[in-house]
Design a protein around this motif. Structure first.
Motif, PDB file in Angstrom:
ATOM      1  N   VAL A   1       2.472   2.031  -3.398  1.00 61.19           N
ATOM      2  CA  VAL A   1       1.588   2.763  -4.313  1.00 61.19           C
ATOM      3  C   VAL A   1       1.485   4.222  -3.889  1.00 61.19           C
ATOM      4  O   VAL A   1       1.517   5.134  -4.718  1.00 61.19           O
ATOM      5  CB  VAL A   1       0.197   2.108  -4.368  1.00 61.19           C
ATOM      6  CG1 VAL A   1      -0.739   2.914  -5.267  1.00 61.19           C
ATOM      7  CG2 VAL A   1       0.304   0.681  -4.865  1.00 61.19           C
ATOM      8  N   ALA A   2       1.375   4.455  -2.577  1.00 58.31           N
ATOM      9  CA  ALA A   2       1.233   5.825  -2.081  1.00 58.31           C
ATOM     10  C   ALA A   2       2.459   6.664  -2.443  1.00 58.31           C
ATOM     11  O   ALA A   2       2.329   7.790  -2.938  1.00 58.31           O
ATOM     12  CB  ALA A   2       1.020   5.825  -0.565  1.00 58.31           C
TER      13      ALA A   2
ATOM     14  N   LEU B   1       4.864  10.674  -8.613  1.00 57.37           N
ATOM     15  CA  LEU B   1       4.312  11.056  -9.919  1.00 57.37           C
ATOM     16  C   LEU B   1       3.647  12.428  -9.863  1.00 57.37           C
ATOM     17  O   LEU B   1       3.676  13.181 -10.843  1.00 57.37           O
ATOM     18  CB  LEU B   1       3.327   9.996 -10.403  1.00 57.37           C
ATOM     19  CG  LEU B   1       3.996   8.716 -10.912  1.00 57.37           C
ATOM     20  CD1 LEU B   1       2.956   7.641 -11.204  1.00 57.37           C
ATOM     21  CD2 LEU B   1       4.824   8.994 -12.158  1.00 57.37           C
TER      22      LEU B   1
ATOM     23  N   ASN C   1       2.594   7.337  -6.118  1.00 62.01           N
ATOM     24  CA  ASN C   1       1.621   8.385  -6.446  1.00 62.01           C
ATOM     25  C   ASN C   1       2.204   9.763  -6.187  1.00 62.01           C
ATOM     26  O   ASN C   1       2.086  10.678  -7.007  1.00 62.01           O
ATOM     27  CB  ASN C   1       0.363   8.254  -5.575  1.00 62.01           C
ATOM     28  CG  ASN C   1      -0.656   7.291  -6.169  1.00 62.01           C
ATOM     29  OD1 ASN C   1      -0.560   6.914  -7.325  1.00 62.01           O
ATOM     30  ND2 ASN C   1      -1.617   6.898  -5.362  1.00 62.01           N
TER      31      ASN C   1
ATOM     32  N   TYR D   1      -2.372  16.660   0.021  1.00 65.24           N
ATOM     33  CA  TYR D   1      -2.381  15.218   0.301  1.00 65.24           C
ATOM     34  C   TYR D   1      -1.004  14.726   0.761  1.00 65.24           C
ATOM     35  O   TYR D   1      -0.905  13.904   1.676  1.00 65.24           O
ATOM     36  CB  TYR D   1      -2.846  14.432  -0.925  1.00 65.24           C
ATOM     37  CG  TYR D   1      -3.014  12.977  -0.594  1.00 65.24           C
ATOM     38  CD1 TYR D   1      -4.130  12.538   0.116  1.00 65.24           C
ATOM     39  CD2 TYR D   1      -2.045  12.041  -0.923  1.00 65.24           C
ATOM     40  CE1 TYR D   1      -4.277  11.215   0.473  1.00 65.24           C
ATOM     41  CE2 TYR D   1      -2.186  10.712  -0.566  1.00 65.24           C
ATOM     42  CZ  TYR D   1      -3.303  10.300   0.129  1.00 65.24           C
ATOM     43  OH  TYR D   1      -3.423   8.987   0.488  1.00 65.24           O
TER      44      TYR D   1
ATOM     45  N   ASP E   1      -5.497   5.583  -2.330  1.00 65.47           N
ATOM     46  CA  ASP E   1      -4.366   5.408  -3.242  1.00 65.47           C
ATOM     47  C   ASP E   1      -4.523   4.187  -4.137  1.00 65.47           C
ATOM     48  O   ASP E   1      -4.120   4.204  -5.300  1.00 65.47           O
ATOM     49  CB  ASP E   1      -3.065   5.283  -2.437  1.00 65.47           C
ATOM     50  CG  ASP E   1      -2.591   6.632  -1.932  1.00 65.47           C
ATOM     51  OD1 ASP E   1      -2.957   7.651  -2.545  1.00 65.47           O
ATOM     52  OD2 ASP E   1      -1.863   6.666  -0.926  1.00 65.47           O
ATOM     53  N   LEU E   2      -5.076   3.122  -3.586  1.00 64.05           N
ATOM     54  CA  LEU E   2      -5.128   1.868  -4.351  1.00 64.05           C
ATOM     55  C   LEU E   2      -6.318   1.807  -5.298  1.00 64.05           C
ATOM     56  O   LEU E   2      -6.222   1.230  -6.370  1.00 64.05           O
ATOM     57  CB  LEU E   2      -5.184   0.669  -3.399  1.00 64.05           C
ATOM     58  CG  LEU E   2      -3.890   0.321  -2.669  1.00 64.05           C
ATOM     59  CD1 LEU E   2      -4.141  -0.811  -1.691  1.00 64.05           C
ATOM     60  CD2 LEU E   2      -2.811  -0.080  -3.654  1.00 64.05           C
TER      61      LEU E   2
ATOM     62  N   GLU F   1       0.832  -1.201   0.000  1.00 65.29           N
ATOM     63  CA  GLU F   1       0.000   0.000   0.000  1.00 65.29           C
ATOM     64  C   GLU F   1       0.870   1.256   0.000  1.00 65.29           C
ATOM     65  O   GLU F   1       0.558   2.247  -0.661  1.00 65.29           O
ATOM     66  CB  GLU F   1      -0.930  -0.006   1.221  1.00 65.29           C
ATOM     67  CG  GLU F   1      -2.061  -1.026   1.153  1.00 65.29           C
ATOM     68  CD  GLU F   1      -1.635  -2.450   1.462  1.00 65.29           C
ATOM     69  OE1 GLU F   1      -0.427  -2.681   1.702  1.00 65.29           O
ATOM     70  OE2 GLU F   1      -2.500  -3.349   1.447  1.00 65.29           O
ATOM     71  N   GLU F   2       1.965   1.210   0.788  1.00 64.12           N
ATOM     72  CA  GLU F   2       2.857   2.366   0.868  1.00 64.12           C
ATOM     73  C   GLU F   2       3.626   2.536  -0.433  1.00 64.12           C
ATOM     74  O   GLU F   2       3.939   3.664  -0.841  1.00 64.12           O
ATOM     75  CB  GLU F   2       3.811   2.191   2.054  1.00 64.12           C
ATOM     76  CG  GLU F   2       4.583   3.437   2.422  1.00 64.12           C
ATOM     77  CD  GLU F   2       3.676   4.614   2.777  1.00 64.12           C
ATOM     78  OE1 GLU F   2       2.525   4.388   3.219  1.00 64.12           O
ATOM     79  OE2 GLU F   2       4.107   5.758   2.586  1.00 64.12           O
TER      80      GLU F   2
ATOM     81  N   ASN G   1      -5.049   4.539   2.307  1.00 60.81           N
ATOM     82  CA  ASN G   1      -4.535   3.509   1.411  1.00 60.81           C
ATOM     83  C   ASN G   1      -5.567   3.136   0.354  1.00 60.81           C
ATOM     84  O   ASN G   1      -5.225   2.892  -0.800  1.00 60.81           O
ATOM     85  CB  ASN G   1      -4.139   2.259   2.209  1.00 60.81           C
ATOM     86  CG  ASN G   1      -2.866   2.472   3.012  1.00 60.81           C
ATOM     87  OD1 ASN G   1      -2.149   3.454   2.807  1.00 60.81           O
ATOM     88  ND2 ASN G   1      -2.581   1.565   3.923  1.00 60.81           N
TER      89      ASN G   1
ATOM     90  N   HIS H   1      -0.196  12.779   4.211  1.00 65.15           N
ATOM     91  CA  HIS H   1       0.470  11.473   4.261  1.00 65.15           C
ATOM     92  C   HIS H   1       1.687  11.516   5.185  1.00 65.15           C
ATOM     93  O   HIS H   1       1.862  10.650   6.050  1.00 65.15           O
ATOM     94  CB  HIS H   1       0.881  11.048   2.849  1.00 65.15           C
ATOM     95  CG  HIS H   1       1.253   9.603   2.747  1.00 65.15           C
ATOM     96  ND1 HIS H   1       0.332   8.601   2.644  1.00 65.15           N
ATOM     97  CD2 HIS H   1       2.458   8.989   2.780  1.00 65.15           C
ATOM     98  CE1 HIS H   1       0.938   7.428   2.593  1.00 65.15           C
ATOM     99  NE2 HIS H   1       2.240   7.636   2.674  1.00 65.15           N
TER     100      HIS H   1
END
Lengths: 231, 83
Positions: free
Chosen positions: A35-36, A42, A39, A130, B29-30, A32-33, B26, A134
């Motif tokens: 992907v975060a 990017l 993100n 965001y 994000d996912l 999950e992290e 999460n 985070h």
């Protein structure tokens, strides 16, 4: 500071932050992290492209020429973004401190008369909000977590803190930056380092740490080996 | 997740997180990378009481031969709309 200098600072901060964050890709603590962080990287890369394209129009260069064909002395990013990722706590401290700077900066720029700059800043501002969230969430959880996580988060804050003075030496006041950071440190039960210590700078004039040239070597190697290569 | 053009939340996936607040982030994000949704609920797996796959037959088969539960024995009058 003229308009091009400002755009290069903004673009280089975002570009180098993106490249550093991308190093976590496929090696984050959990999927999950992964992907975060990708993100967020990017988001930064997207902002970097807009800023550097805009800057390049005055310099007669495109975004690729600015990203891939400048040497470290020509980059105008702050030192904080080029620092190594360290452990996860250091990465989160960097993310918190950078976004606590980018958010008020973009908010102010979004109200400027330069419509194109204002539009880019307005888009990036939502993303920065965001990023700040985070970084805050993890700082709080690590700081107010276990004995080990607290120790490592405090070490990370202490380690990165000196580099935050460069962030607040320009368009964002220390007061505005602290307003984003201090409540998070409080909730995380972390001690706020004093502001009277070592305060390295030089990034804005191209005098960087030794870490930037290593980062650039990796980021630029393909473009320099195969000029003009495309997918 | 509730899609942009939808009234109810539907299940889209599972993930790991240290707590509810991080689970929400999460999930953002996912599962909302392509603007899939406008609302997210997260539920800890421990809060879910699920039917057992082993009891599937006993649970669901009895409904199979009760055709009278389906509204198929009516002639639809002419002119009825929205049916």
């Amino acid at each position: 500071m003229n308009g091009v200098d400002r755009l290069l600072r903004l673009g280089d901060d975002a570009l180098i932050a993106a490249q550093r964050l991308a190093e976590w890709h496929a090696s984050s603590p959990e999927m999950e992290e992964d992907v975060a962080l990708a993100n967020i990287a990017l988001d930064q890369l997207g902002a970097a492209r807009l800023f550097l394209t805009y800057a390049g129009e005055s310099l007669g260069k495109d975004e690729d020429a600015l990203a891939y064909l400048r040497d470290d002395r020509e980059f105008r990013n702050c030192l904080l973004v080029e620092l190594p990722n360290g452990d996860f706590a250091v990465t989160m401290a960097k993310l918190l401190f950078l976004s606590a700077y980018q958010l008020p900066l973009y908010t102010a720029l979004a109200a400027r008369p330069d419509e194109r700059l204002a539009a880019i800043a307005a888009k990036a501002r939502k993303e920065s909000a965001y990023h700040l969230d985070h970084g805050s969430q993890w700082t709080i959880r690590l700081g107010d977590g276990t004995e080990e996580s607290h120790r490592r988060m405090q070490d990370a804050v202490d380690q990165i803190w000196p580099y935050t003075h460069e962030l607040t030496a320009g368009e964002v006041s220390r007061t505005d930056w602290l307003a984003n950071v201090e409540p998070v440190l409080d909730e995380a039960t972390l001690a706020r380092p004093a502001d009277d210590g070592w305060a390295p700078d030089g990034g804005r004039s191209g005098v960087h740490t030794e870490h930037l040239s290593c980062l650039l070597a990796e980021m630029q190697v393909v473009h320099r080996a195969y000029p003009g290569a495309r997918w | 997740m509730r899609p942009r053009r939808g009234l109810s939340h539907g299940h889209v996936g599972s993930l790991r997180a240290p707590d509810a607040a991080m689970a929400l982030r999460n999930a953002r994000d996912l599962y909302t990378r392509r603007q899939e949704g406008v609302s997210i609920w997260v539920v800890p797996a421990t809060a879910i009481t699920a039917s057992s796959p082993d009891e599937k037959d006993a649970f669901f088969d009895p409904a199979a031969d009760k055709v009278y539960r389906h509204p198929t024995f009516y002639e639809v009058p002419d002119g009825v709309q929205h049916l």
